[in-house]
Write a protein that holds these residues in place. Structure first.
Motif, PDB file in Angstrom:
ATOM      1  N   ILE A  42       0.836  -1.199   0.000  1.00  0.00           N
ATOM      2  CA  ILE A  42       0.000   0.000   0.000  1.00  0.00           C
ATOM      3  C   ILE A  42       0.869   1.245   0.000  1.00  0.00           C
ATOM      4  O   ILE A  42       0.620   2.197  -0.744  1.00  0.00           O
ATOM      5  CB  ILE A  42      -0.968  -0.014   1.201  1.00  0.00           C
ATOM      6  CG1 ILE A  42      -2.004  -1.123   1.034  1.00  0.00           C
ATOM      7  CG2 ILE A  42      -1.661   1.335   1.358  1.00  0.00           C
ATOM      8  CD1 ILE A  42      -2.844  -1.375   2.255  1.00  0.00           C
ATOM      9  N   GLY A  45       2.359   1.984  -3.310  1.00  0.00           N
ATOM     10  CA  GLY A  45       1.403   2.349  -4.334  1.00  0.00           C
ATOM     11  C   GLY A  45       1.072   1.211  -5.267  1.00  0.00           C
ATOM     12  O   GLY A  45       0.406   1.410  -6.281  1.00  0.00           O
ATOM     13  N   ASP A  46       1.519   0.020  -4.969  1.00  0.00           N
ATOM     14  CA  ASP A  46       1.233  -1.146  -5.799  1.00  0.00           C
ATOM     15  C   ASP A  46      -0.169  -1.706  -5.548  1.00  0.00           C
ATOM     16  O   ASP A  46      -0.692  -2.460  -6.362  1.00  0.00           O
ATOM     17  CB  ASP A  46       2.255  -2.256  -5.544  1.00  0.00           C
ATOM     18  CG  ASP A  46       3.646  -1.865  -5.990  1.00  0.00           C
ATOM     19  OD1 ASP A  46       3.762  -0.982  -6.857  1.00  0.00           O
ATOM     20  OD2 ASP A  46       4.609  -2.446  -5.467  1.00  0.00           O
ATOM     21  N   LEU A  47      -0.762  -1.342  -4.424  1.00  0.00           N
ATOM     22  CA  LEU A  47      -2.071  -1.859  -4.045  1.00  0.00           C
ATOM     23  C   LEU A  47      -2.950  -0.670  -3.684  1.00  0.00           C
ATOM     24  O   LEU A  47      -2.622   0.103  -2.786  1.00  0.00           O
ATOM     25  CB  LEU A  47      -1.932  -2.815  -2.851  1.00  0.00           C
ATOM     26  CG  LEU A  47      -3.159  -3.572  -2.400  1.00  0.00           C
ATOM     27  CD1 LEU A  47      -3.685  -4.458  -3.520  1.00  0.00           C
ATOM     28  CD2 LEU A  47      -2.823  -4.424  -1.197  1.00  0.00           C
ATOM     29  N   ASP A  48      -4.055  -0.497  -4.394  1.00  0.00           N
ATOM     30  CA  ASP A  48      -4.953   0.634  -4.184  1.00  0.00           C
ATOM     31  C   ASP A  48      -6.254   0.141  -3.574  1.00  0.00           C
ATOM     32  O   ASP A  48      -7.006  -0.603  -4.204  1.00  0.00           O
ATOM     33  CB  ASP A  48      -5.208   1.339  -5.516  1.00  0.00           C
ATOM     34  CG  ASP A  48      -6.054   2.583  -5.345  1.00  0.00           C
ATOM     35  OD1 ASP A  48      -6.095   3.134  -4.231  1.00  0.00           O
ATOM     36  OD2 ASP A  48      -6.667   3.013  -6.341  1.00  0.00           O
ATOM     37  N   LEU A  49      -6.517   0.556  -2.353  1.00  0.00           N
ATOM     38  CA  LEU A  49      -7.721   0.126  -1.656  1.00  0.00           C
ATOM     39  C   LEU A  49      -8.761   1.233  -1.567  1.00  0.00           C
ATOM     40  O   LEU A  49      -9.734   1.100  -0.831  1.00  0.00           O
ATOM     41  CB  LEU A  49      -7.364  -0.346  -0.243  1.00  0.00           C
ATOM     42  CG  LEU A  49      -6.410  -1.520  -0.149  1.00  0.00           C
ATOM     43  CD1 LEU A  49      -6.096  -1.831   1.304  1.00  0.00           C
ATOM     44  CD2 LEU A  49      -6.974  -2.736  -0.831  1.00  0.00           C
ATOM     45  N   SER A  50      -8.587   2.310  -2.311  1.00  0.00           N
ATOM     46  CA  SER A  50      -9.477   3.454  -2.188  1.00  0.00           C
ATOM     47  C   SER A  50     -10.920   3.104  -2.559  1.00  0.00           C
ATOM     48  O   SER A  50     -11.850   3.663  -1.983  1.00  0.00           O
ATOM     49  CB  SER A  50      -8.977   4.609  -3.044  1.00  0.00           C
ATOM     50  OG  SER A  50      -8.971   4.249  -4.406  1.00  0.00           O
ATOM     51  N   GLN A  51     -11.118   2.202  -3.502  1.00  0.00           N
ATOM     52  CA  GLN A  51     -12.482   1.845  -3.878  1.00  0.00           C
ATOM     53  C   GLN A  51     -13.189   1.071  -2.772  1.00  0.00           C
ATOM     54  O   GLN A  51     -14.417   1.029  -2.730  1.00  0.00           O
ATOM     55  CB  GLN A  51     -12.493   1.040  -5.164  1.00  0.00           C
ATOM     56  CG  GLN A  51     -11.807  -0.298  -5.071  1.00  0.00           C
ATOM     57  CD  GLN A  51     -11.794  -1.018  -6.408  1.00  0.00           C
ATOM     58  OE1 GLN A  51     -12.250  -0.483  -7.401  1.00  0.00           O
ATOM     59  NE2 GLN A  51     -11.256  -2.211  -6.425  1.00  0.00           N
ATOM     60  N   SER A  54     -13.593   4.068   0.528  1.00  0.00           N
ATOM     61  CA  SER A  54     -14.346   5.310   0.332  1.00  0.00           C
ATOM     62  C   SER A  54     -15.828   5.028   0.516  1.00  0.00           C
ATOM     63  O   SER A  54     -16.318   3.932   0.243  1.00  0.00           O
ATOM     64  CB  SER A  54     -14.081   5.881  -1.061  1.00  0.00           C
ATOM     65  OG  SER A  54     -14.546   4.997  -2.044  1.00  0.00           O
TER      66      SER A  54
END
Length: 60
Positions: A42, A45-51, A54
């Protein structure tokens, strides 16, 4: 050394510090290693958990 490697090593070190013993406690070490690896991914920046974190947005 990249952050993923560092995160894994930190997770392993914390796991060893928390649980030094039998097979069940060894599983705790593996869990800490996975958590450290995911946190490092995280931060890289290799893993995006924003979806997932949020809130739901209405389109009104």
């Amino acid at each position: 050394m990249n952050r993923s490697t560092l995160g894994t090593l930190v997770g392993l070190a914390l796991g060893f510090a928390l649980a030094f013993g039998d097979f069940g406690q060894m599983l705790i070490v593996a869990l800490f290693a996975v958590v450290g690896f995911v946190v490092a991914k995280i931060l890289d920046g290799d893993l995006d958990l924003s979806q997932y974190v949020s809130g739901r947005r209405s389109s009104q």
